[in-house]
Write a protein that holds these residues in place. Sequence first.
Motif, mmCIF file in Angstrom:
data_model
loop_
_atom_site.group_PDB
_atom_site.id
_atom_site.type_symbol
_atom_site.label_atom_id
_atom_site.label_comp_id
_atom_site.label_asym_id
_atom_site.label_seq_id
_atom_site.Cartn_x
_atom_site.Cartn_y
_atom_site.Cartn_z
ATOM 1 N N THR A 28 1.305 -1.008 0.328
ATOM 2 C CA THR A 28 0.232 -0.071 0.098
ATOM 3 C C THR A 28 0.826 1.250 0.054
ATOM 4 O O THR A 28 0.281 1.979 -0.808
ATOM 5 N N VAL A 29 1.753 1.320 0.946
ATOM 6 C CA VAL A 29 2.865 1.801 1.058
ATOM 7 C C VAL A 29 3.216 2.144 0.086
ATOM 8 O O VAL A 29 3.390 3.565 -1.188
ATOM 9 N N ILE A 30 4.148 1.835 -1.233
ATOM 10 C CA ILE A 30 5.185 1.725 -1.921
ATOM 11 C C ILE A 30 3.846 2.103 -3.730
ATOM 12 O O ILE A 30 3.771 3.092 -4.165
ATOM 13 N N GLY A 31 2.800 1.399 -3.112
ATOM 14 C CA GLY A 31 1.545 2.124 -4.183
ATOM 15 C C GLY A 31 1.035 3.607 -4.342
ATOM 16 O O GLY A 31 1.176 4.469 -5.046
ATOM 17 N N ALA A 32 1.233 4.197 -3.385
ATOM 18 C CA ALA A 32 0.441 5.279 -2.150
ATOM 19 C C ALA A 32 1.862 6.099 -2.518
ATOM 20 O O ALA A 32 1.289 7.201 -3.303
ATOM 21 N N LEU A 33 2.992 6.077 -2.730
ATOM 22 C CA LEU A 33 3.868 6.339 -3.632
ATOM 23 C C LEU A 33 4.212 7.454 -4.820
ATOM 24 O O LEU A 33 4.725 8.119 -5.651
ATOM 25 N N VAL A 53 3.171 16.375 -4.498
ATOM 26 C CA VAL A 53 3.753 16.466 -2.932
ATOM 27 C C VAL A 53 3.119 15.804 -2.040
ATOM 28 O O VAL A 53 2.955 15.163 -0.852
ATOM 29 N N CYS A 54 1.646 16.496 -1.481
ATOM 30 C CA CYS A 54 0.906 15.881 -0.399
ATOM 31 C C CYS A 54 0.543 14.352 -0.440
ATOM 32 O O CYS A 54 0.061 13.254 0.161
ATOM 33 N N ARG A 55 0.422 13.864 -1.570
ATOM 34 C CA ARG A 55 -0.141 12.235 -1.841
ATOM 35 C C ARG A 55 1.381 11.496 -1.392
ATOM 36 O O ARG A 55 1.051 10.485 -1.030
ATOM 37 N N ALA A 56 2.178 12.042 -1.528
ATOM 38 C CA ALA A 56 3.905 11.565 -0.982
ATOM 39 C C ALA A 56 4.076 11.481 0.545
ATOM 40 O O ALA A 56 3.942 10.779 1.013
ATOM 41 N N ALA A 105 1.173 11.500 2.042
ATOM 42 C CA ALA A 105 0.315 10.789 2.893
ATOM 43 C C ALA A 105 0.751 9.738 2.559
ATOM 44 O O ALA A 105 0.914 8.591 3.881
ATOM 45 N N ALA A 106 1.619 9.020 1.800
ATOM 46 C CA ALA A 106 1.879 7.613 1.376
ATOM 47 C C ALA A 106 2.743 8.030 2.881
ATOM 48 O O ALA A 106 3.227 6.585 3.704
ATOM 49 N N LEU A 107 4.179 8.548 3.203
ATOM 50 C CA LEU A 107 4.846 8.400 4.227
ATOM 51 C C LEU A 107 4.127 8.515 5.236
ATOM 52 O O LEU A 107 4.705 8.208 6.455
ATOM 53 N N ALA A 108 3.429 9.290 5.710
ATOM 54 C CA ALA A 108 2.302 8.699 6.640
ATOM 55 C C ALA A 108 1.590 7.476 6.912
ATOM 56 O O ALA A 108 1.733 6.567 8.152
ATOM 57 N N ILE A 109 0.809 7.014 6.114
ATOM 58 C CA ILE A 109 0.649 5.352 6.514
ATOM 59 C C ILE A 109 1.879 4.680 6.925
ATOM 60 O O ILE A 109 2.291 4.265 7.534
ATOM 61 N N LEU A 110 3.333 4.546 6.468
ATOM 62 C CA LEU A 110 4.308 4.165 6.232
ATOM 63 C C LEU A 110 5.073 4.328 7.481
ATOM 64 O O LEU A 110 4.929 3.486 8.421
ATOM 65 N N ARG A 111 4.809 5.534 7.833
ATOM 66 C CA ARG A 111 4.684 6.123 9.961
ATOM 67 C C ARG A 111 4.530 5.333 11.011
ATOM 68 O O ARG A 111 4.302 5.108 11.590
ATOM 69 N N TRP A 112 2.854 5.805 10.559
ATOM 70 C CA TRP A 112 1.661 5.713 11.868
ATOM 71 C C TRP A 112 0.405 4.674 11.043
ATOM 72 O O TRP A 112 -0.007 4.399 12.052
ATOM 73 N N GLY A 113 0.795 4.010 9.984
ATOM 74 C CA GLY A 113 -0.759 3.438 9.262
ATOM 75 C C GLY A 113 -0.112 1.785 10.072
ATOM 76 O O GLY A 113 -0.973 1.301 9.536
#
Length: 229
Positions: A122-127, A216-219, A221-229
């Motif tokens: 999910t994180v890779i796809g979101a990035l 940039v917002c999408r990237a 958000a992907a990092l937020a999923i990686l860190r807190w998701g």
Amino acid sequence: AGAAPPRVGRGLGDMAGPGMMRIIGDSLRGGAGLRFLTRARGLRLLKLEVLRGPFGKVVATLFAFHLAQYLSIPLFSLYWVNQLHLSDQQISLGTALFQLMVFLGSTRLAYLSRRLSNHRITVIGALLMSTYPALTALSRGLELYLVAAVAGGLAWSLAGGALTNYILDRVPPDDRPAHLAWYNMALNAAILLGSVTGPLVADQVGLATALGVFAVCRALAALAILRWG
């Protein structure tokens, strides 16, 4: 001891792949989670304790992801027509390439799921999804538009394919309706807020700049999923 809460449905596993989602561009209309909500007769869905637990962070990060996703979605067709001056046939070609890449990427999803977790996919796809508005903003003609379609389709095959399983990985099997109710509320709030806010921002700063900012917002958000998701 009190009776255990009723179990609603069963795990979807690989059934919750891209075929269980309705794809509109690189947008999401969740379908799999609704199966559990329709079977939740007699259960209290909006329980605040759900948000106070670990799933609260999942809801918050996925709200950020969907918000960043839907900020740019209303702008794509405007950019294709007003800035790139693409014909209906050229836009259809890009859409076909996008869907083709979704299909091809989906054929490798089961293999990737065995190698990586649904969270990582999910994180890779979101990035990778951040490349779609970024490449669109850089496009000056048909060629880069088609490259954006290929990159966006591949990204969505990963993010859209793994997202439902990722959510179900974070949901207790005996309390899925209550957890998925909060996720669906966050999803629809993000769709509404993003679809309204995106055009307003673009009206102030221009389509290309807005698409770059939303990439940039999408990237992030992907990092937020990686860190807190």
